[in-house]
Design a protein around this motif. Structure first.
Motif, PDB file in Angstrom:
ATOM      1  N   PRO A 238       0.998  -1.245   0.034  1.00 61.66           N
ATOM      2  CA  PRO A 238      -0.065   0.162   0.099  1.00 61.66           C
ATOM      3  C   PRO A 238       0.922   1.076  -0.020  1.00 61.66           C
ATOM      4  O   PRO A 238       1.927   1.303   0.499  1.00 61.66           O
ATOM      5  CB  PRO A 238      -0.768  -0.235   1.242  1.00 61.66           C
ATOM      6  CG  PRO A 238       0.098  -0.857   2.195  1.00 61.66           C
ATOM      7  CD  PRO A 238       0.682  -1.813   1.278  1.00 61.66           C
ATOM      8  N   LYS A 239       0.466   2.346  -0.555  1.00 60.38           N
ATOM      9  CA  LYS A 239       1.321   3.738  -0.785  1.00 60.38           C
ATOM     10  C   LYS A 239       1.331   4.147   0.910  1.00 60.38           C
ATOM     11  O   LYS A 239       2.495   4.917   0.969  1.00 60.38           O
ATOM     12  CB  LYS A 239       0.337   4.438  -1.549  1.00 60.38           C
ATOM     13  CG  LYS A 239       0.229   4.154  -2.864  1.00 60.38           C
ATOM     14  CD  LYS A 239      -0.368   5.308  -3.941  1.00 60.38           C
ATOM     15  CE  LYS A 239      -0.425   4.783  -5.090  1.00 60.38           C
ATOM     16  NZ  LYS A 239      -1.137   5.859  -5.960  1.00 60.38           N
ATOM     17  N   SER A 240       0.497   3.793   1.855  1.00 63.87           N
ATOM     18  CA  SER A 240       0.717   4.415   2.892  1.00 63.87           C
ATOM     19  C   SER A 240       1.826   3.678   4.086  1.00 63.87           C
ATOM     20  O   SER A 240       2.038   4.236   5.006  1.00 63.87           O
ATOM     21  CB  SER A 240      -0.742   4.431   3.559  1.00 63.87           C
ATOM     22  OG  SER A 240      -1.125   2.936   3.936  1.00 63.87           O
ATOM     23  N   ILE A 241       2.308   2.572   3.352  1.00 59.98           N
ATOM     24  CA  ILE A 241       3.276   1.593   4.314  1.00 59.98           C
ATOM     25  C   ILE A 241       4.700   2.411   4.319  1.00 59.98           C
ATOM     26  O   ILE A 241       4.949   3.020   3.514  1.00 59.98           O
ATOM     27  CB  ILE A 241       3.354   0.424   3.622  1.00 59.98           C
ATOM     28  CG1 ILE A 241       4.044  -0.645   4.856  1.00 59.98           C
ATOM     29  CG2 ILE A 241       4.279   0.272   2.467  1.00 59.98           C
ATOM     30  CD1 ILE A 241       3.979  -1.938   4.423  1.00 59.98           C
TER      31      ILE A 241
ATOM     32  N   ILE B 271       7.803  -2.155   6.776  1.00 62.32           N
ATOM     33  CA  ILE B 271       8.465  -3.368   6.318  1.00 62.32           C
ATOM     34  C   ILE B 271       9.718  -3.937   6.802  1.00 62.32           C
ATOM     35  O   ILE B 271       9.601  -5.155   6.931  1.00 62.32           O
ATOM     36  CB  ILE B 271       9.146  -2.707   4.655  1.00 62.32           C
ATOM     37  CG1 ILE B 271       7.821  -2.135   4.122  1.00 62.32           C
ATOM     38  CG2 ILE B 271       9.766  -3.842   4.083  1.00 62.32           C
ATOM     39  CD1 ILE B 271       7.995  -1.505   2.690  1.00 62.32           C
ATOM     40  N   VAL B 272      10.730  -3.122   7.503  1.00 63.79           N
ATOM     41  CA  VAL B 272      11.521  -3.388   8.068  1.00 63.79           C
ATOM     42  C   VAL B 272      11.004  -4.455   9.305  1.00 63.79           C
ATOM     43  O   VAL B 272      11.576  -5.452   9.916  1.00 63.79           O
ATOM     44  CB  VAL B 272      12.539  -2.459   8.802  1.00 63.79           C
ATOM     45  CG1 VAL B 272      13.619  -3.060   9.690  1.00 63.79           C
ATOM     46  CG2 VAL B 272      13.332  -1.784   7.633  1.00 63.79           C
ATOM     47  N   GLY B 273       9.863  -3.974  10.190  1.00 56.56           N
ATOM     48  CA  GLY B 273       9.449  -4.672  11.168  1.00 56.56           C
ATOM     49  C   GLY B 273       8.887  -5.875  10.834  1.00 56.56           C
ATOM     50  O   GLY B 273       8.932  -6.935  11.530  1.00 56.56           O
TER      51      GLY B 273
ATOM     52  N   ALA C 129       5.326 -10.672   1.850  1.00 54.72           N
ATOM     53  CA  ALA C 129       3.802 -10.627   1.567  1.00 54.72           C
ATOM     54  C   ALA C 129       2.834 -11.427   2.676  1.00 54.72           C
ATOM     55  O   ALA C 129       1.950 -10.777   3.249  1.00 54.72           O
ATOM     56  CB  ALA C 129       3.379 -11.306   0.285  1.00 54.72           C
ATOM     57  N   MET C 130       3.383 -12.387   3.073  1.00 51.29           N
ATOM     58  CA  MET C 130       2.831 -13.278   4.160  1.00 51.29           C
ATOM     59  C   MET C 130       2.599 -12.706   5.579  1.00 51.29           C
ATOM     60  O   MET C 130       1.715 -12.611   6.213  1.00 51.29           O
ATOM     61  CB  MET C 130       3.366 -14.638   4.385  1.00 51.29           C
ATOM     62  CG  MET C 130       3.029 -15.501   3.136  1.00 51.29           C
ATOM     63  SD  MET C 130       3.631 -17.236   3.476  1.00 51.29           S
ATOM     64  CE  MET C 130       5.333 -16.999   3.218  1.00 51.29           C
TER      65      MET C 130
ATOM     66  N   PRO D 293      -1.142  -9.239  -1.074  1.00 42.76           N
ATOM     67  CA  PRO D 293      -0.876 -10.419  -2.290  1.00 42.76           C
ATOM     68  C   PRO D 293       0.422 -10.420  -2.748  1.00 42.76           C
ATOM     69  O   PRO D 293       1.033  -9.379  -2.822  1.00 42.76           O
ATOM     70  CB  PRO D 293      -1.769  -9.621  -3.324  1.00 42.76           C
ATOM     71  CG  PRO D 293      -2.799  -8.594  -2.541  1.00 42.76           C
ATOM     72  CD  PRO D 293      -1.829  -8.098  -1.275  1.00 42.76           C
ATOM     73  N   PHE D 294       0.744 -11.516  -3.093  1.00 47.44           N
ATOM     74  CA  PHE D 294       1.967 -12.041  -3.471  1.00 47.44           C
ATOM     75  C   PHE D 294       1.989 -12.252  -5.022  1.00 47.44           C
ATOM     76  O   PHE D 294       1.057 -12.899  -5.610  1.00 47.44           O
ATOM     77  CB  PHE D 294       2.723 -13.280  -3.107  1.00 47.44           C
ATOM     78  CG  PHE D 294       3.952 -13.799  -3.619  1.00 47.44           C
ATOM     79  CD1 PHE D 294       4.967 -12.899  -3.478  1.00 47.44           C
ATOM     80  CD2 PHE D 294       3.991 -14.935  -4.319  1.00 47.44           C
ATOM     81  CE1 PHE D 294       6.109 -13.403  -4.216  1.00 47.44           C
ATOM     82  CE2 PHE D 294       5.006 -15.376  -4.849  1.00 47.44           C
ATOM     83  CZ  PHE D 294       6.345 -14.736  -4.866  1.00 47.44           C
ATOM     84  N   ILE D 295       2.741 -11.300  -5.651  1.00 49.92           N
ATOM     85  CA  ILE D 295       2.515 -11.323  -7.349  1.00 49.92           C
ATOM     86  C   ILE D 295       3.723 -12.088  -8.096  1.00 49.92           C
ATOM     87  O   ILE D 295       4.852 -11.794  -8.083  1.00 49.92           O
ATOM     88  CB  ILE D 295       2.594  -9.686  -7.719  1.00 49.92           C
ATOM     89  CG1 ILE D 295       1.887  -8.773  -7.017  1.00 49.92           C
ATOM     90  CG2 ILE D 295       2.421  -9.724  -9.365  1.00 49.92           C
ATOM     91  CD1 ILE D 295       1.915  -7.488  -7.475  1.00 49.92           C
ATOM     92  N   ASP D 296       3.228 -13.318  -8.216  1.00 52.84           N
ATOM     93  CA  ASP D 296       4.420 -14.619  -8.776  1.00 52.84           C
ATOM     94  C   ASP D 296       4.258 -14.257 -10.374  1.00 52.84           C
ATOM     95  O   ASP D 296       3.726 -13.608 -10.956  1.00 52.84           O
ATOM     96  CB  ASP D 296       3.954 -15.782  -8.295  1.00 52.84           C
ATOM     97  CG  ASP D 296       5.211 -16.700  -8.438  1.00 52.84           C
ATOM     98  OD1 ASP D 296       6.277 -16.162  -8.541  1.00 52.84           O
ATOM     99  OD2 ASP D 296       4.997 -17.816  -7.891  1.00 52.84           O
ATOM    100  N   ILE D 297       5.527 -14.834 -10.818  1.00 52.67           N
ATOM    101  CA  ILE D 297       5.749 -14.848 -12.229  1.00 52.67           C
ATOM    102  C   ILE D 297       4.638 -15.850 -12.797  1.00 52.67           C
ATOM    103  O   ILE D 297       4.308 -17.002 -12.483  1.00 52.67           O
ATOM    104  CB  ILE D 297       7.308 -15.591 -12.334  1.00 52.67           C
ATOM    105  CG1 ILE D 297       8.116 -14.190 -11.915  1.00 52.67           C
ATOM    106  CG2 ILE D 297       7.467 -15.704 -13.894  1.00 52.67           C
ATOM    107  CD1 ILE D 297       9.547 -14.898 -12.119  1.00 52.67           C
TER     108      ILE D 297
END
Length: 287
Positions: free
Chosen positions: A15-18, A23-25, A185-186, A191-195
């Motif tokens: 999200p743009k607000s993150i 993320i480090v946490g 992502a988990m 959502p995880f965007i896989d190949i």
């Protein structure tokens, strides 16, 4: 494992607000030690501009190559600077630090008199911007979208934090952007965007052509029990590595070398799959 945030974002819908702290946490929460966060962009204060080389005057009678360079930086007049690098020519786009800007190490750029000329700024190398150790020449911008006068920091995507995580031996899957992004992502519930492997293979099959067939033989199966080869033809091996790929390799702690090596290193960093490229024309017999 060094993880550029822009690269992670291709696999995780953030999200743009993150915040970077969140993320480090998240990495710490799921058992990864974060050894540090690097962001060269925070140590640079503008203005830095994309400039086009209009003229080069080689100053003579000196112990080392010195050039007096005329630049179009999208201003009303030509800007002239002194530069000791020789890896650029008229017509190239370069990164110009305008007087008033501050580079890493609190290095303030000012107009100054040197070699009997006025140097009204500086043409920058990767090391001077804190983007790598390469100081053999200045940055030549090859991005087709770059325009004269553009903000160079935005063009080079300098403001891109790199999160360095320690990966334990039992979590080797995280030694890749894809693997680390899946964990992130988990942890964040995003959502995880896989190949899309099927789509990728289908696109390769459409372009399938016959090339030289090279056989491989494994003589010591304790070292490897299988090897897969794919032949790519009509490759320009001396073409320059795209700026975006070279930049990501540098962020991840690798030095760009050549197109074939850089592509295999890029795939290894992204997917965790070691690769090696051979020139089939130079192979005789069996690998």
């Amino acid at each position: 494992m060094k993880l550029p945030l822009s690269w992670l974002s291709e696999y995780v819908s953030l999200p743009k607000s993150i915040t970077l702290e969140q993320i480090v946490g998240a990495f710490v929460r799921i058992g990864f030690e974060v050894e540090g966060v690097e962001n060269p962009g925070k140590a640079i204060k503008g203005p830095l501009r994309i400039g086009k080389v209009l003229s080069i005057e080689e100053l003579t009678g000196l112990k080392k190559p010195i050039r007096y360079v005329g630049l179009d930086c999208g201003e009303k007049s030509i800007r002239f600077v002194i530069c000791g690098a020789t890896n650029f020519q008229v017509g190239d786009l370069v990164v110009v630090a305008i007087p008033g800007s501050v580079l890493p190490g609190n290095f303030a750029i000012t107009a100054r008199e040197t070699y009997g000329r006025t140097s009204n700024g500086m043409i920058c190398s990767a090391r001077e911007l804190g983007l790598g150790d390469d100081h053999n020449g200045i940055i030549v911008v090859r991005d087709s979208k770059a325009r004269v006068g553009d903000d160079a920091l935005k063009t080079l995507k300098v403001d891109d934090p790199v999160i360095d995580i320690a990966v334990n031996p039992d979590r080797g899957y995280a030694m890749s952007i894809r693997g680390a992004a899946r964990e992130l992502a988990m942890a964040l519930g995003r959502p995880f965007i896989d190949i899309d492997g099927k789509k990728l293979l289908a696109s390769l099959e459409k372009k399938k052509k016959s090339g030289k067939f090279v056989r491989a033989q494994i003589s010591d199966k304790s070292g490897a029990d299988s090897i897969f080869l794919r032949s790519l033809i009509e490759v320009d091996a001396i073409a320059l590595t795209p700026d975006w790929m070279a930049r990501r390799l540098t962020q991840a702690g690798m030095r760009p070398i050549s197109l074939a090596v850089d592509i295999t290193n890029y795939v290894m960093l992204e997917l965790g799959q070691p690769l090696h490229a051979f020139d089939s024309e130079k192979i005789k017999g069996t690998l």
